[in-house]
Design an enzyme around this catalytic site. Structure first.
Site, PDB file in Angstrom:
ATOM      1  N   ASN A  14       0.893  -1.169   0.000  1.00 27.38           N
ATOM      2  CA  ASN A  14       0.000   0.000   0.000  1.00 27.38           C
ATOM      3  C   ASN A  14       0.928   1.214   0.000  1.00 27.38           C
ATOM      4  OD1 ASN A  14      -1.769   2.068   0.587  1.00 27.38           O
ATOM      5  ND2 ASN A  14      -2.835   0.965   2.225  1.00 27.38           N
ATOM      6  N   HIS A 186     -11.248   4.390  -1.494  1.00 27.26           N
ATOM      7  CA  HIS A 186     -11.307   3.524  -0.305  1.00 27.26           C
ATOM      8  C   HIS A 186     -12.251   2.341  -0.551  1.00 27.26           C
ATOM      9  CE1 HIS A 186     -10.431   7.386   2.195  1.00 27.26           C
ATOM     10  NE2 HIS A 186      -9.294   6.703   2.065  1.00 27.26           N
TER      11      HIS A 186
HETATM   12  C1  LIG Z   1      -7.883   7.690  -1.477  1.00 23.39           C
HETATM   13  C2  LIG Z   1      -7.369   8.166  -0.170  1.00 23.39           C
HETATM   14  O1  LIG Z   1      -7.743   9.219   0.295  1.00 23.39           O
HETATM   15  O2  LIG Z   1      -6.499   7.370   0.438  1.00 23.39           O
HETATM   16  P1  LIG Z   1      -5.768   7.655   1.837  1.00 23.39           P
HETATM   17  O3  LIG Z   1      -6.835   7.764   2.864  1.00 23.39           O
HETATM   18  O4  LIG Z   1      -4.895   6.437   2.031  1.00 23.39           O
HETATM   19  O5  LIG Z   1      -5.003   8.930   1.661  1.00 23.39           O
HETATM   20 MG   LIG Z   2      -5.891   4.330   4.727  1.00 25.42          MG
END
Ligand SMILES: CC(=O)OP(=O)(O)O
Ligand SMILES: [Mg+2]
Ligand SMILES: Nc1ncnc2c1ncn2[C@@H]1O[C@H](COP(=O)(O)OP(=O)(O)O)[C@@H](O)[C@H]1O
Length: 404
Positions: A14, A186
């Site tokens: 990730n 998400h």
């Molecule tokens: C798409 C997104 O906002 O991901 P993160 O919360 O990991 O920054």
């Molecule tokens: Mg996250």
């Protein structure tokens, strides 16, 4: 293992703009063989690596990490030190979180040159996220060219959102030419948490309507009807919707051209303002909810107002998604803030008994780690805390695609 046969291990990456979170899983369990994080990539001063073997103590050290390649090589070194080398035949796939898949990708996808080019083409739609995802894929390919790289897209779960919720009310031709619509993000988390919530209720996901509040540094809400996403708060990019750690969420779009005309700001400057110097950080100087709650306790007015603005936005979305779904069976809180901040959960639903929402404060503040209900038994809508596990979900999807 016979030649040509793949093992059971999946490495999940990730990659964020300045960090890489990784996990190595044995999908036969599934069992977590190692978990780690490399932070402060490309920043001034040393980076930080934290690595925890499946059964063992966490190792932490500072190291130079000028780029994602250096970060992944360091992570690979830690895994090798535990006898978990990434060149081992047991490795079935590397699963990557890719934030923006546009309309091209609705399923987990094995990455080849064409797929990589398409993910790069989408960089303007997720400038904070997609470049890091590409760097992660390229580095993992170089570390082990024989193992399949599988991209799992944040946007995929949201492709079921109907047109009337996905389209913005702007000129159709302009929108089509520039691919302007709600994509949502998400998604891996919203999919996993909505399913886990149905399981917690002992019901089939196909029968259950759930509002999921993913409250991390980035934050988004989704409305999931019978296992399919029908609405979500992030849009063309991960900037729309809820108040976040450093992002504004919803604002009047006229703020952008007002700042351009009156303050002489460029597009890049407004972009940086809204993505990096807004949200909780912009309002009170802190983006960490722990710090904000501590300051609120001390009677700090600036932190209080930031908290109130954050909560007000959340409540608006809960109301809106109740109307979108018509009938809500469960409201699920997840991610760093949602899983840990009891005062946020309490304030988000306070006084919403008219919507069937109520929290049992004893359950809300009780210590607990797994998925759990925090509403009283008689409540019309179940309120739950459901820890997300994007890495497990990515590994599961990647393994299903390439595993034997
Ligand atoms: C798409 C997104 O906002 O991901 P993160 O919360 O990991 O920054
Ligand atoms: Mg996250
Ligand atoms: N005990 C806690 N109480 C309140 N907030 C917390 C707690 N633990 C973590 N958080 C919040 O969770 C956020 C990070 O959430 P996370 O889901 O890990 O985000 P991301 O994946 O976007 O980095 C932190 O910014 C912090 O505000």
């Amino acid at each position: 293992m016979t030649p040509g046969q793949r093992g059971n291990r999946v490495l999940v990456l990730n990659s964020g703009s300045s960090s890489v979170k990784y996990q190595l899983l044995d999908m036969a369990g599934p069992t977590r063989l190692a978990v780690g994080l490399v932070e402060r990539i490309g920043e001034r001063g040393p980076g930080l690596l934290r690595h925890t073997p499946g059964e063992g103590d966490t190792r932490e050290r500072e190291l130079p990490v000028p780029d994602h390649r250096a970060a992944l090589e360091a992570a690979a070194g830690e895994l090798a030190a535990d006898g978990l080398g990434l060149d081992a035949p047991e490795l079935a796939a590397v699963g990557h979180r890719v934030v923006h898949g546009g309309r091209s990708f609705t399923e987990p996808t094995v990455v080849d040159d064409a797929v990589l080019a398409e993910i790069e083409r989408l960089v303007p739609l997720a400038p904070l996220h997609n470049p890091a995802n590409v760097a992660g894929i390229r580095t993992a390919m170089a570390l082990n060219p024989d193992v399949p790289q599988v991209a799992v897209f944040d946007t995929a779960f949201h492709t079921t959102i109907p047109e009337h919720a996905a389209r913005y009310a702007i000129d159709v031709r302009t929108a089509e030419e520039h691919r302007i619509r709600r994509y949502g993000f998400h998604g891996t988390s919203h999919a996993y948490v909505s399913r886990r919530t149905a399981a917690l209720l002992g019901r089939d996901p196909a029968e259950v309507n759930v509002i999921v509040l993913h409250l991390g540094n980035g934050a988004s809400a989704s409305a999931v009807a019978g296992g399919r996403c029908v609405e979500t708060s992030m849009g063309l990019t991960p900037l729309e919707g809820l108040v976040m750690g450093t992002r504004s969420g919803d604002i009047d779009p006229a703020v952008v051209f007002h700042l351009a005309r009156v303050a002489g700001m460029s597009a890049d400057e407004v972009d940086a303002l809204l993505n990096q110097r807004s949200g909780l950080a912009g309002l009170c100087g802190d983006n960490d909810m722990r710090e904000i709650l501590r300051r609120v306790e001390e009677g700090d007015g600036e932190a209080r107002l930031a908290f109130d603005i954050y909560i007000h936005r959340l409540r608006k979305y809960i109301g809106a998604y109740t109307a979108v779904l018509g009938r809500v069976d469960a409201l699920a809180f997840t991610a760093g803030v949602g899983e840990n901040a009891a005062p946020v959960r309490a304030a988000a639903v306070a006084g919403l008994t008219g919507l069937g929402l109520e929290i049992d404060e004893r359950l809300n503040t009780a210590r607990g780690r797994g998925a759990r209900l925090i509403s009283p038994e008689y409540a019309r809508v179940a309120v739950a805390v459901v820890p997300t596990d994007e890495e497990l979900e990515i590994a599961t999807q990647a393994f299903a695609l390439v595993g034997v």
